[in-house]
Enzyme design. Structure first.
Site, PDB file in Angstrom:
ATOM      1  N   TRP A 146       0.709  -1.154  -0.101  1.00  0.00           N
ATOM      2  CA  TRP A 146      -0.262  -0.096  -0.073  1.00  0.00           C
ATOM      3  C   TRP A 146       0.977   1.196   0.000  1.00  0.00           C
ATOM      4  O   TRP A 146       0.431   2.350  -0.266  1.00  0.00           O
ATOM      5  CB  TRP A 146      -0.806  -0.121   1.137  1.00  0.00           C
ATOM      6  CG  TRP A 146      -0.270  -0.648   2.488  1.00  0.00           C
ATOM      7  CD1 TRP A 146      -0.310  -1.827   3.247  1.00  0.00           C
ATOM      8  CD2 TRP A 146       0.461   0.290   3.421  1.00  0.00           C
ATOM      9  NE1 TRP A 146       0.401  -1.851   4.129  1.00  0.00           N
ATOM     10  CE2 TRP A 146       1.181  -0.407   4.485  1.00  0.00           C
ATOM     11  CE3 TRP A 146       0.872   1.694   3.247  1.00  0.00           C
ATOM     12  CZ2 TRP A 146       1.756   0.084   5.314  1.00  0.00           C
ATOM     13  CZ3 TRP A 146       1.920   1.967   4.283  1.00  0.00           C
ATOM     14  CH2 TRP A 146       2.295   1.372   5.329  1.00  0.00           C
ATOM     15  N   ASN A 147       2.120   1.073   0.210  1.00  0.00           N
ATOM     16  CA  ASN A 147       2.897   2.482   0.417  1.00  0.00           C
ATOM     17  C   ASN A 147       2.995   3.236  -0.616  1.00  0.00           C
ATOM     18  O   ASN A 147       3.009   4.482  -0.548  1.00  0.00           O
ATOM     19  CB  ASN A 147       4.059   2.086   1.233  1.00  0.00           C
ATOM     20  CG  ASN A 147       5.269   1.210   0.422  1.00  0.00           C
ATOM     21  OD1 ASN A 147       4.722   0.562  -0.531  1.00  0.00           O
ATOM     22  ND2 ASN A 147       6.626   1.281   0.668  1.00  0.00           N
ATOM     23  N   LYS A 170      -2.925  -7.402  -8.376  1.00  0.00           N
ATOM     24  CA  LYS A 170      -3.523  -7.546  -6.965  1.00  0.00           C
ATOM     25  C   LYS A 170      -3.155  -6.470  -6.087  1.00  0.00           C
ATOM     26  O   LYS A 170      -1.957  -6.305  -5.487  1.00  0.00           O
ATOM     27  CB  LYS A 170      -3.179  -8.955  -6.452  1.00  0.00           C
ATOM     28  CG  LYS A 170      -3.656  -9.542  -5.304  1.00  0.00           C
ATOM     29  CD  LYS A 170      -4.653  -8.834  -4.468  1.00  0.00           C
ATOM     30  CE  LYS A 170      -4.070  -9.077  -3.012  1.00  0.00           C
ATOM     31  NZ  LYS A 170      -4.169  -7.886  -2.078  1.00  0.00           N
ATOM     32  N   PRO A 171      -3.998  -5.241  -6.069  1.00  0.00           N
ATOM     33  CA  PRO A 171      -3.689  -4.277  -4.914  1.00  0.00           C
ATOM     34  C   PRO A 171      -3.682  -4.788  -3.626  1.00  0.00           C
ATOM     35  O   PRO A 171      -4.382  -5.594  -3.218  1.00  0.00           O
ATOM     36  CB  PRO A 171      -4.612  -3.279  -5.450  1.00  0.00           C
ATOM     37  CG  PRO A 171      -5.350  -3.797  -6.598  1.00  0.00           C
ATOM     38  CD  PRO A 171      -5.342  -5.145  -6.751  1.00  0.00           C
ATOM     39  N   SER A 221       5.797  -7.540   2.836  1.00  0.00           N
ATOM     40  CA  SER A 221       6.305  -7.825   4.115  1.00  0.00           C
ATOM     41  C   SER A 221       7.168  -9.120   3.962  1.00  0.00           C
ATOM     42  O   SER A 221       7.008  -9.936   3.053  1.00  0.00           O
ATOM     43  CB  SER A 221       5.594  -7.967   4.951  1.00  0.00           C
ATOM     44  OG  SER A 221       4.424  -9.104   4.881  1.00  0.00           O
ATOM     45  N   GLU A 242      10.350  -8.739  -3.448  1.00  0.00           N
ATOM     46  CA  GLU A 242      11.218  -7.363  -2.928  1.00  0.00           C
ATOM     47  C   GLU A 242      10.365  -7.038  -1.457  1.00  0.00           C
ATOM     48  O   GLU A 242       9.412  -6.785  -1.456  1.00  0.00           O
ATOM     49  CB  GLU A 242      10.719  -6.277  -3.933  1.00  0.00           C
ATOM     50  CG  GLU A 242      11.307  -6.360  -5.209  1.00  0.00           C
ATOM     51  CD  GLU A 242      12.702  -5.623  -5.118  1.00  0.00           C
ATOM     52  OE1 GLU A 242      13.177  -4.883  -4.337  1.00  0.00           O
ATOM     53  OE2 GLU A 242      13.703  -6.383  -5.816  1.00  0.00           O
ATOM     54  N   LEU A 243      11.327  -7.322  -0.519  1.00  0.00           N
ATOM     55  CA  LEU A 243      10.768  -7.108   0.763  1.00  0.00           C
ATOM     56  C   LEU A 243      11.128  -5.934   1.746  1.00  0.00           C
ATOM     57  O   LEU A 243      11.446  -4.855   1.084  1.00  0.00           O
ATOM     58  CB  LEU A 243      10.904  -8.566   1.577  1.00  0.00           C
ATOM     59  CG  LEU A 243      10.705  -9.638   0.782  1.00  0.00           C
ATOM     60  CD1 LEU A 243      11.215 -11.109   1.592  1.00  0.00           C
ATOM     61  CD2 LEU A 243       9.067  -9.674   0.372  1.00  0.00           C
ATOM     62  N   CYS A 276      10.302   1.283   1.840  1.00  0.00           N
ATOM     63  CA  CYS A 276      11.229  -0.083   2.174  1.00  0.00           C
ATOM     64  C   CYS A 276      12.620   0.651   2.122  1.00  0.00           C
ATOM     65  O   CYS A 276      13.526   0.102   2.889  1.00  0.00           O
ATOM     66  CB  CYS A 276      11.192  -1.031   1.203  1.00  0.00           C
ATOM     67  SG  CYS A 276      11.315  -0.230  -0.658  1.00  0.00           S
ATOM     68  N   GLU A 371      12.250  -3.503  10.977  1.00  0.00           N
ATOM     69  CA  GLU A 371      11.912  -2.527  10.163  1.00  0.00           C
ATOM     70  C   GLU A 371      10.541  -1.662  10.971  1.00  0.00           C
ATOM     71  O   GLU A 371       9.693  -2.213  11.415  1.00  0.00           O
ATOM     72  CB  GLU A 371      11.116  -2.866   9.015  1.00  0.00           C
ATOM     73  CG  GLU A 371      10.740  -2.069   7.845  1.00  0.00           C
ATOM     74  CD  GLU A 371      10.273  -2.803   6.640  1.00  0.00           C
ATOM     75  OE1 GLU A 371       9.469  -3.547   6.795  1.00  0.00           O
ATOM     76  OE2 GLU A 371      10.880  -2.110   5.427  1.00  0.00           O
TER      77      GLU A 371
HETATM   78  P1  NAD Z   1       2.086  -7.254   3.124  1.00  0.00           P
HETATM   79  O1  NAD Z   1       3.104  -8.406   2.905  1.00  0.00           O
HETATM   80  O2  NAD Z   1       1.075  -7.310   4.136  1.00  0.00           O
HETATM   81  O3  NAD Z   1       0.999  -7.177   1.902  1.00  0.00           O
HETATM   82  C1  NAD Z   1       1.484  -7.165   0.609  1.00  0.00           C
HETATM   83  C2  NAD Z   1       0.383  -7.629  -0.463  1.00  0.00           C
HETATM   84  O4  NAD Z   1       0.427  -9.003  -0.224  1.00  0.00           O
HETATM   85  C3  NAD Z   1      -0.983  -7.343  -0.385  1.00  0.00           C
HETATM   86  O5  NAD Z   1      -1.485  -6.922  -1.578  1.00  0.00           O
HETATM   87  C4  NAD Z   1      -1.532  -8.348   0.501  1.00  0.00           C
HETATM   88  O6  NAD Z   1      -2.708  -8.548   0.448  1.00  0.00           O
HETATM   89  C5  NAD Z   1      -0.747  -9.561   0.000  1.00  0.00           C
HETATM   90  N1  NAD Z   1      -1.072 -10.889   0.374  1.00  0.00           N
HETATM   91  C6  NAD Z   1      -0.907 -10.962   1.894  1.00  0.00           C
HETATM   92  N2  NAD Z   1      -0.809 -12.178   2.389  1.00  0.00           N
HETATM   93  C7  NAD Z   1      -0.635 -13.153   1.088  1.00  0.00           C
HETATM   94  C8  NAD Z   1      -0.657 -14.428   0.852  1.00  0.00           C
HETATM   95  N3  NAD Z   1      -0.679 -15.228   1.699  1.00  0.00           N
HETATM   96  N4  NAD Z   1      -0.557 -14.667  -0.426  1.00  0.00           N
HETATM   97  C9  NAD Z   1      -0.355 -13.769  -1.573  1.00  0.00           C
HETATM   98  N5  NAD Z   1      -0.644 -12.550  -1.256  1.00  0.00           N
HETATM   99  C10 NAD Z   1      -0.828 -11.853  -0.015  1.00  0.00           C
HETATM  100  O7  NAD Z   1       2.990  -5.898   2.983  1.00  0.00           O
HETATM  101  P2  NAD Z   1       2.307  -4.471   3.116  1.00  0.00           P
HETATM  102  O8  NAD Z   1       2.047  -4.315   4.887  1.00  0.00           O
HETATM  103  O9  NAD Z   1       1.280  -4.178   2.419  1.00  0.00           O
HETATM  104  O10 NAD Z   1       3.630  -3.584   2.783  1.00  0.00           O
HETATM  105  C11 NAD Z   1       4.692  -3.167   3.679  1.00  0.00           C
HETATM  106  C12 NAD Z   1       6.089  -3.895   3.461  1.00  0.00           C
HETATM  107  O11 NAD Z   1       6.335  -4.102   1.947  1.00  0.00           O
HETATM  108  C13 NAD Z   1       7.092  -3.429   4.011  1.00  0.00           C
HETATM  109  O12 NAD Z   1       7.859  -4.537   4.867  1.00  0.00           O
HETATM  110  C14 NAD Z   1       7.813  -2.708   3.266  1.00  0.00           C
HETATM  111  O13 NAD Z   1       9.227  -2.595   3.519  1.00  0.00           O
HETATM  112  C15 NAD Z   1       7.603  -3.517   1.682  1.00  0.00           C
HETATM  113  N6  NAD Z   1       8.003  -3.075   0.638  1.00  0.00           N
HETATM  114  C16 NAD Z   1       9.103  -3.246   0.185  1.00  0.00           C
HETATM  115  C17 NAD Z   1       9.726  -2.636  -1.212  1.00  0.00           C
HETATM  116  C18 NAD Z   1      10.886  -3.058  -1.966  1.00  0.00           C
HETATM  117  O14 NAD Z   1      11.068  -2.501  -2.995  1.00  0.00           O
HETATM  118  N7  NAD Z   1      11.755  -3.772  -1.219  1.00  0.00           N
HETATM  119  C19 NAD Z   1       8.836  -1.529  -1.525  1.00  0.00           C
HETATM  120  C20 NAD Z   1       7.547  -1.216  -0.910  1.00  0.00           C
HETATM  121  C21 NAD Z   1       7.244  -1.935   0.204  1.00  0.00           C
END
Ligand code: NAD
Length: 525
Positions: A146-147, A170-171, A221, A242-243, A276, A371
């Site tokens: 979402w960020n 998949k947003p 994440s 990418e985490l 991130c 983080e």
């Molecule tokens: P999240 O992992 O909770 O969710 C990300 C996406 O995954 C969402 O669309 C969510 O609905 C989906 N999702 C959740 N569980 C799932 C599953 N079991 N199977 C498939 N899809 C699933 O992450 P978040 O809280 O939305 O984002 C924040 C994280 O993203 C932070 O850790 C941040 O560092 C990271 N991030 C990394 C980068 C990068 O380029 N490395 C960029 C932006 C954000």
């Protein structure tokens, strides 16, 4: 979880404004059992798209980027409402660069998709030619956080489409409207059905993975990323992950103090730290630590949190869970001896949090090791650059890292010692805006590569076309006989540099071809 005053009940993800707390129109989730059909629909559009020359795909992708810019007010308003970021922040950080990004992405595609002619020895492979072509994988699923709800989509969307794939977006459940709007703009500029969207939380993302996609690009994440990587491994589909991050900046005593303070404030606090690659840890040399910390604190105090004024430097945190994490990290640091220089409290409305500077932090504190994903800088004082590098590398993440110094040569040497994907001197995370630079990390940041020609293995597979115009058999085919053994020995001699062996090879090869012809005739009989 922290002991904070909590509004109960917390509204469902994506149904409220992080800035004002007011309700947003809910967006219906895609039923899990309909996701496979969405993937099939995308697949139906993919073949014709892949058959187009790259030039035509480039033109369509550029038309899409133009349309986003032409309608920028719509998307700025949507992102602003879902994330709470100010219109200015959305405009500058997410929208304004899309056209240029697409143009450079197209150049990267032309490089990445170039067929490669295979070089072969005329002696060992007479009469043969081969070419390696890049073939789209099929349907790419892009699962986003979402960020940065727009740009984290368009960065993988461009290479996926340019290489001839269809895409299912998949947003995040926190920012569903941005994804829906993006898919509408794709529908208006690209072939029908080529880009699809599925809405919902984790179960819909999980269903997408199970629905026959050929590659997945995940940004989010660590916990979810590991699950997706494991499942993609079982399904044997291409996967880019990418985490998270916990980026460090190293501030040396010879830095340009004024620019360094504002640069670190920028890269720590913009997007309310929900980046991130936000600077979350600063290792500053003792000799300048007092002055640096005092200046950073004054800067933090001056920054305004949305919606205080029309032009605010920080939006709010995007959701309650995120604010809980920020508050827990600050509380843990203060309990373990950190000193609060600025911030450390909620802003006046919504999910806003004051930009925060904590001094005298150590690696015993969560704010240094986990983080935070919020507007918090943990300052760790160090005796010298070597200690700073050692501590910066003592992290489970490794996305960006930066060194701030006037001595550019030394800065570059120190930057090379950082265990990160992107190492900078006197700047941070800026390459995220460049379509020709790989965005990647090490350790728990994941192995994914976003952007640039280096990201293409997720989107394409190499396919080799081999053509043999030889009318004779190859000399190493059956039958096995003494000449075949001699052929092997002579090839070794040739490989070791005995050029005279080439003549002998030709003679043996011709005897071998005759022997094979005898075998072939016998087969006919
Ligand atoms: P999240 O992992 O909770 O969710 C990300 C996406 O995954 C969402 O669309 C969510 O609905 C989906 N999702 C959740 N569980 C799932 C599953 N079991 N199977 C498939 N899809 C699933 O992450 P978040 O809280 O939305 O984002 C924040 C994280 O993203 C932070 O850790 C941040 O560092 C990271 N991030 C990394 C980068 C990068 O380029 N490395 C960029 C932006 C954000």
């Amino acid at each position: 979880m922290p002991q904070t005053q909590q509004e109960h009940p917390i509204p469902a993800a994506g149904t409220y404004s992080p800035a004002y707390g007011s309700a947003l129109e809910p967006v219906a989730a895609t039923p899990v059992d309909e996701v496979a059909q969405v993937v099939l629909n995308a697949r139906q559009a993919q073949g014709a798209w892949a058959a187009l020359p790259l030039k035509e795909r480039v033109a369509a992708v550029k038309a899409f980027a133009r349309r986003v810019l032409e309608r920028h007010e719509e998307i700025v308003a949507i992102i602003s409402s879902e994330t709470g970021k100010s219109a200015t922040e959305v405009l500058v950080n997410e929208v304004s660069g899309i056209n240029e990004y697409a143009a450079i992405a197209a150049k990267e595609a032309a490089e990445a998709l170039k067929p490669t002619r295979v070089a072969m020895s005329m002696v060992a492979y007479p009469g043969k030619r081969a070419v390696v072509e890049m073939v789209p994988r099929g349907v790419v699923g892009i699962i986003a956080p979402w960020n940065y709800p727009l740009s984290i989509f368009f960065k993988p969307l461009f290479p996926a489409l340019l290489s001839g794939n269809a895409v299912v977006l998949k947003p995040s459940e926190y920012t569903p409207r941005t994804g829906a709007w993006l898919a509408e703009q794709c529908a208006a500029t690209l072939p029908a059905g080529l880009v699809q969207v599925v809405q919902g939380a984790g179960e819909v993302g999980a269903a997408l993975l199970e629905s026959g996609i050929d590659a997945v690009v995940f940004t989010g994440s660590v916990a979810t990323g590991k699950k997706i990587a494991a499942r993609a491994g079982e399904l044997l589909i291409a996967c880019s992950i990418e985490l998270g991050g916990k980026d460090a900046a190293i501030v040396l005593q010879d830095c340009n103090m004024e620019r360094t303070v504002v640069g670190i404030g920028q890269w720590a606090f913009h997007n309310c730290g929900q980046n991130c690659a936000a600077i979350e840890r600063v290792y500053v040399e003792d000799a300048i630590a007092d002055e640096f910390v005092a200046r950073l604190g004054r800067l933090a105090d001056k920054l305004r949190v949305a919606p205080e004024a029309e032009f605010c430097e920080l939006g709010p945190l995007q959701n309650h869970l995120q604010r809980d994490i920020v508050e827990a990290h600050v509380k843990d640091a203060l309990a373990k001896g950190a000193t609060l220089v600025a911030g450390g409290e909620r802003a006046q409305s919504g999910l806003g949090y004051r930009p925060t500077v904590l001094d005298h932090c150590t690696h015993a504190m969560e704010v240094v090791t986990e983080e935070t994903f919020g507007p918090v800088i943990a300052v760790v004082r160090v005796k010298d650059a070597d200690e700073a590098v050692r501590l910066a590398n003592d992290a489970k993440y490794g996305l960006n890292g930066s060194v701030w110094t006037r001595n550019l040569r030394r800065g570059e040497q120190l930057a090379r010692r950082l265990e990160v994907g992107i190492a900078l001197v006197n700047n941070h995370a800026i390459t995220g805006a460049l379509a020709n630079v790989p965005w990647t990390g090490v350790k728990d940041t994941g192995t994914g590569i976003a952007a640039s020609r280096f990201s293409y293995p997720t989107y394409v597979r190499p396919r080799t076309i081999f053509v043999d115009r030889n009318t004779k058999a190859d000399p190493w085919w059956f039958p096995a006989n003494a000449d075949l053994h001699e052929l092997g020995k002579t090839l070794i001699a040739f490989s070791l540099g005995n050029l005279g062996a080439a003549f002998k090879l030709a003679k043996i090869a011709s005897r071998r071809v005759k022997a094979i012809e005898v075998l072939a005739r016998n087969n006919e009989a």
